[in-house]
Write a protein that holds these residues in place. Structure first.
Motif, PDB file in Angstrom:
ATOM      1  N   VAL A  89       3.635  -1.527  18.514  1.00 15.96           N
ATOM      2  CA  VAL A  89       4.458  -1.856  17.352  1.00 15.96           C
ATOM      3  C   VAL A  89       3.616  -2.482  16.250  1.00 15.96           C
ATOM      4  N   ARG A  90       2.761  -3.431  16.589  1.00 15.83           N
ATOM      5  CA  ARG A  90       1.919  -4.060  15.566  1.00 15.83           C
ATOM      6  C   ARG A  90       0.982  -3.049  14.939  1.00 15.83           C
ATOM      7  N   THR A  91       0.468  -2.104  15.730  1.00 11.86           N
ATOM      8  CA  THR A  91      -0.412  -1.071  15.192  1.00 11.86           C
ATOM      9  C   THR A  91       0.342  -0.204  14.192  1.00 11.86           C
ATOM     10  N   LEU A  92       1.578   0.143  14.518  1.00 12.63           N
ATOM     11  CA  LEU A  92       2.385   0.943  13.585  1.00 12.63           C
ATOM     12  C   LEU A  92       2.676   0.168  12.306  1.00 12.63           C
ATOM     13  N   ASP A  93       2.962  -1.127  12.430  1.00 12.72           N
ATOM     14  CA  ASP A  93       3.213  -1.943  11.243  1.00 12.72           C
ATOM     15  C   ASP A  93       1.986  -1.994  10.345  1.00 12.72           C
ATOM     16  N   LYS A  94       0.809  -2.142  10.936  1.00 11.46           N
ATOM     17  CA  LYS A  94      -0.417  -2.176  10.150  1.00 11.46           C
ATOM     18  C   LYS A  94      -0.649  -0.846   9.444  1.00 11.46           C
ATOM     19  N   LEU A  95      -0.385   0.271  10.144  1.00 11.93           N
ATOM     20  CA  LEU A  95      -0.560   1.582   9.533  1.00 11.93           C
ATOM     21  C   LEU A  95       0.410   1.787   8.372  1.00 11.93           C
ATOM     22  N   LYS A  96       1.640   1.314   8.526  1.00 11.80           N
ATOM     23  CA  LYS A  96       2.618   1.437   7.442  1.00 11.80           C
ATOM     24  C   LYS A  96       2.180   0.639   6.224  1.00 11.80           C
ATOM     25  N   LYS A  97       1.634  -0.566   6.444  1.00 11.30           N
ATOM     26  CA  LYS A  97       1.161  -1.386   5.328  1.00 11.30           C
ATOM     27  C   LYS A  97      -0.013  -0.715   4.617  1.00 11.30           C
ATOM     28  N   LYS A  98      -0.932  -0.137   5.397  1.00  5.00           N
ATOM     29  CA  LYS A  98      -2.065   0.563   4.789  1.00  5.00           C
ATOM     30  C   LYS A  98      -1.583   1.753   3.972  1.00  5.00           C
TER      31      LYS A  98
END
Length: 107
Positions: A89-98
């Motif tokens: 989940v945190r990885t997906l959140d970081k990708l969305k922010k990028k």
């Protein structure tokens, strides 16, 4: 068909769906090492099937509470959920922010 047979058939289908979801993640995350990762997953399942019953018995012997096995399972599930959150989940959140930052930069 007896009730037991129907319940076992339903459980088998549910377990198959769960196993399929694990192997879906493997093919998505490790496309070039599917065999190795599948072996590691199988190893973890085999070790869990061997070690957990021993731990359940030891807990019952130590605590004298028959439901202590469920307490151990609760702890294992909790740790697994936290691990899944931190890795997926945190990885997906970081990708969305990028992605959002990239879109903002291009506009």
């Amino acid at each position: 068909a007896t009730t037991f047979t129907v319940i076992m058939f339903t459980l088998g289908i549910a377990f198959a769906i769960g196993k399929a979801s694990v192997f879906k993640y493997i093919s998505d995350d490790y496309p070039s090492n599917i065999g190795v990762i599948s072996g590691i997953v199988g190893l973890a399942g085999g070790m869990g099937g061997f070690i957990l019953p021993i731990m359940f018995g030891a807990l019952v012997d130590l605590t004298g509470v028959r439901s202590s096995a469920f307490m151990l399972m609760f702890g294992i599930v909790w740790v697994s959920l936290m691990w899944m959150y931190w890795t997926e989940v945190r990885t997906l959140d970081k990708l969305k922010k990028k992605k959002k930052n990239l879109v903002d930069t291009l506009e």
